[in-house]
Design an enzyme around this catalytic site. Structure first.
Site, PDB file in Angstrom:
ATOM      1  N   ASP A  13       0.819  -1.308   0.026  1.00 39.83           N
ATOM      2  CA  ASP A  13      -0.077  -0.002  -0.076  1.00 39.83           C
ATOM      3  C   ASP A  13       0.934   1.355  -0.082  1.00 39.83           C
ATOM      4  O   ASP A  13       0.421   2.245   0.736  1.00 39.83           O
ATOM      5  CB  ASP A  13      -0.859  -0.093   1.283  1.00 39.83           C
ATOM      6  CG  ASP A  13      -1.719  -1.362   1.385  1.00 39.83           C
ATOM      7  OD1 ASP A  13      -2.383  -1.561   0.147  1.00 39.83           O
ATOM      8  OD2 ASP A  13      -2.224  -1.585   2.268  1.00 39.83           O
ATOM      9  N   LYS A  16       1.860   2.131  -5.200  1.00 41.16           N
ATOM     10  CA  LYS A  16       2.465   1.653  -6.182  1.00 41.16           C
ATOM     11  C   LYS A  16       1.291   1.848  -7.452  1.00 41.16           C
ATOM     12  O   LYS A  16       1.780   2.070  -8.500  1.00 41.16           O
ATOM     13  CB  LYS A  16       2.676   0.093  -6.279  1.00 41.16           C
ATOM     14  CG  LYS A  16       3.586  -0.216  -5.084  1.00 41.16           C
ATOM     15  CD  LYS A  16       3.512  -1.866  -4.937  1.00 41.16           C
ATOM     16  CE  LYS A  16       2.422  -2.519  -4.444  1.00 41.16           C
ATOM     17  NZ  LYS A  16       2.185  -2.025  -3.133  1.00 41.16           N
ATOM     18  N   GLY A  40      -4.407  -4.496  -3.724  1.00 49.76           N
ATOM     19  CA  GLY A  40      -5.449  -3.324  -3.966  1.00 49.76           C
ATOM     20  C   GLY A  40      -4.627  -2.205  -4.434  1.00 49.76           C
ATOM     21  O   GLY A  40      -4.191  -1.869  -3.641  1.00 49.76           O
ATOM     22  N   HIS A  41      -4.629  -1.899  -5.765  1.00 50.79           N
ATOM     23  CA  HIS A  41      -3.923  -0.817  -6.127  1.00 50.79           C
ATOM     24  C   HIS A  41      -4.994   0.314  -6.664  1.00 50.79           C
ATOM     25  O   HIS A  41      -5.992  -0.236  -7.314  1.00 50.79           O
ATOM     26  CB  HIS A  41      -3.186  -1.018  -7.455  1.00 50.79           C
ATOM     27  CG  HIS A  41      -1.918  -2.142  -6.956  1.00 50.79           C
ATOM     28  ND1 HIS A  41      -1.143  -2.617  -7.712  1.00 50.79           N
ATOM     29  CD2 HIS A  41      -1.814  -2.588  -5.656  1.00 50.79           C
ATOM     30  CE1 HIS A  41      -0.319  -3.613  -7.160  1.00 50.79           C
ATOM     31  NE2 HIS A  41      -0.895  -3.776  -5.919  1.00 50.79           N
ATOM     32  N   GLN A 223       2.066  -6.076  -3.023  1.00 49.18           N
ATOM     33  CA  GLN A 223       2.590  -6.012  -1.766  1.00 49.18           C
ATOM     34  C   GLN A 223       3.840  -5.167  -1.605  1.00 49.18           C
ATOM     35  O   GLN A 223       4.141  -4.083  -2.136  1.00 49.18           O
ATOM     36  CB  GLN A 223       2.862  -7.393  -1.320  1.00 49.18           C
ATOM     37  CG  GLN A 223       1.607  -8.161  -1.109  1.00 49.18           C
ATOM     38  CD  GLN A 223       0.983  -8.996  -2.271  1.00 49.18           C
ATOM     39  OE1 GLN A 223       1.656  -9.632  -2.857  1.00 49.18           O
ATOM     40  NE2 GLN A 223      -0.359  -8.884  -2.760  1.00 49.18           N
TER      41      GLN A 223
END
Ligand code: GDP
Ligand code: IMO
Ligand code: MG
Length: 443
Positions: A13, A16, A40-41, A223
């Site tokens: 988080d 990225k 989750g991006h 990650q």
């Protein structure tokens, strides 16, 4: 050439998604190389927020070939849902390519992830319960299903049914849980196969051809280093390698295909899930970071734990990834503090540790050694050039850059694309081409 890798340097988080979206303008292909929908991006553009779990973050640019590499594990239901949402906002998704060799997450993997977490009781890892551990375990045990199994409709259906029935035995006998309806799952997966089959490809070859033609290929990490299966805070890690080296295995390219390795790091540190975190501020400071940074897990919605910046882990990340440049995100979140602390080493008993501890148990016992710096207490979210930042903010960046020995090439001061400072001294935001390979930094 060139191949460019973007990896997280903390516990995920780091921002990225934003960075990859920004750089994608200059790319030809964006390749995810590991992880699954635990990632989750977030991309924010023109006030709209897009959260991606499986589709590569370059998707918003029509010229990009988005690729899901062989090292990724794919939940077809989640992927199709994400593709449908993108279609609704006018994004053409049929250019997506998925590796024949990517493994498939089944509902039985998700169920087992949850049961294993519950079984651990107070020792639970805080996984995302997306079936990540059980799917990678099946891959390593050589019993997993792969995307190429979808090519034979009848055989695939039977394989899905068999795989679910096998896990049903574990779930009922070991955990006393209800079994899944294997026939129902098999039927649903038959449908997913219809949708995804046309997108399957030899993605290793696609990436190699693009690189051979001199096109820019970006490898998208998920990650962060501290969640790496080997190098992170085991067992409080994810089930894949998150280091830049994993690009080779997870995308099917060679080490000499990689030219730039960009480490994304938040101006403070966050962590979702359980495990040691030396600079954690389980107090009003952490709460203020959590609030200002809107630190909620993109995948699970859990509050992220927050703490001061940690140079020991960033140096560790620079070493293991051979980082060529840094991106610092969320600098704006620190604007509220009178003074800032940066962890420069750890203390364990009488010992001062400059390097990340070799033994995980030691890491849990470490106390941070801080250096304090003045804050800037002013709004920096509109800064577009280095000169727009207060001197205290520039000093903070310079301190990090000097102590890690890796140049900062981009600073992010807000979630929007425009809230980005490219450290090329020219002062023109959003010129990604100049961001890459620019060595003479103004800091
Ligand atoms: P990722 O998993 O590394 O892609 O990061 P996430 O998307 O899970 O979390 C980063 C969050 O911070 C997202 O909500 C982004 O929109 C947001 N974000 C990214 N850069 C900045 C920044 O510079 N400032 C602020 N305030 N938010 C940012
Ligand atoms: P992105 O790509 C933050 C964490 C989970 C848990 C641990 C293991 O958005 O940076 P898993 O479900 O992978 O078995 O959970 O890893 N985790 C993440 N934390 N960002 C992520 O991805 C994460 N993916 C997994 O919270 O602590
Ligand atoms: Mg995330």
């Amino acid at each position: 050439m060139p191949g460019i890798v973007v990896v997280g340097t903390q516990w995920g988080d780091e921002g990225k998604g934003k960075v990859i979206d920004l750089l994608s303008d200059d790319m030809h292909m964006v390749v995810r190389f590991h992880g699954g929908n635990n990632a989750g991006h977030t991309i924010v553009y023109d006030g709209e927020t897009l959260k991606l779990h499986l589709v590569p973050s370059g998707i918003l640019y029509p010229h990009i070939v988005p690729v899901i590499g062989n090292g990724v594990i794919v939940n077809p239901a989640v992927l199709i849902h994400e593709m449908e949402n993108l279609t609704k906002i006018g994004v053409e998704v049929d250019r997506l390519r998925i590796s024949y060799n990517a493994h498939i997450i089944l509902p039985s993997h998700e169920a087992l992830d949850g049961l294993m977490e519950e079984g651990r009781g107070a020792g639970s890892l805080g996984t995302t319960r997306r079936g990540i551990g059980p799917t990678y375990a099946d891959k390593a045990s050589r019993v997993g299903l792969r995307m190429q199994d979808m090519l034979d409709t009848l055989a695939f259906r039977e394989k899905v049914r068999g795989a679910v029935e096998e896990k049903n035995r574990v779930m009922t006998c070991v955990y006393g849980a209800d079994p899944l309806d294997a026939g129902e799952v098999a039927e649903a997966y038959r449908g997913y196969a219809e949708r995804l089959r046309p997108l399957l490809a030899d993605t290793s070859l696609l990436a190699k051809r693009a690189l051979g033609e001199g096109k820019n290929v970006l490898f998208e990490g998920a990650q962060g280093l501290m969640l790496d299966l080997d190098h992170g805070t085991y067992p409080y890690v994810t089930s894949s390698n998150t280091v830049a080296g994993a690009v080779c295995a997870g995308a099917g390219v060679g080490p000499r295909d990689i030219d730039e390795i960009i480490g994304v790091t938040k101006a403070y540190v966050t962590r979702v899930g359980a495990g040691p975190f030396p600079t954690e501020q389980d107090n009003e400071i952490g709460e203020a970071m959590q609030e200002a940074g809107q630190e909620f897990g993109t995948t699970t919605g859990r509050k992220r734990r927050c703490g001061w910046f940690d140079l020991v882990i960033l140096r560790y990340a620079a070493r293991l990834n051979t980082l060529t440049s840094l991106v610092i995100t969320k600098l704006d979140v620190l604007s509220q503090f009178e003074a800032l602390k940066v962890c420069v080493a750890y203390r364990k008993g009488e010992e001062t540790l400059e390097e990340f501890p070799s033994l995980c148990g030691d890491f849990s016992d470490c106390e941070p050694v801080y250096e304090e710096m003045p804050g800037w207490k002013s709004d920096i979210s509109g800064a577009v050039r280095l000169e727009d930042l207060p001197v205290e903010a520039r000093d903070y960046l310079q301190f990090i850059q000097e102590r890690v020995g890796v140049p900062i090439k981009l600073v992010s001061v807000g979630p929007e694309r425009q809230q980005s400072i490219f450290m090329d001294g020219g002062g023109e935001p959003l010129r990604q081409g100049r961001f890459l390979f620019y060595d003479d930094l103004p800091l």
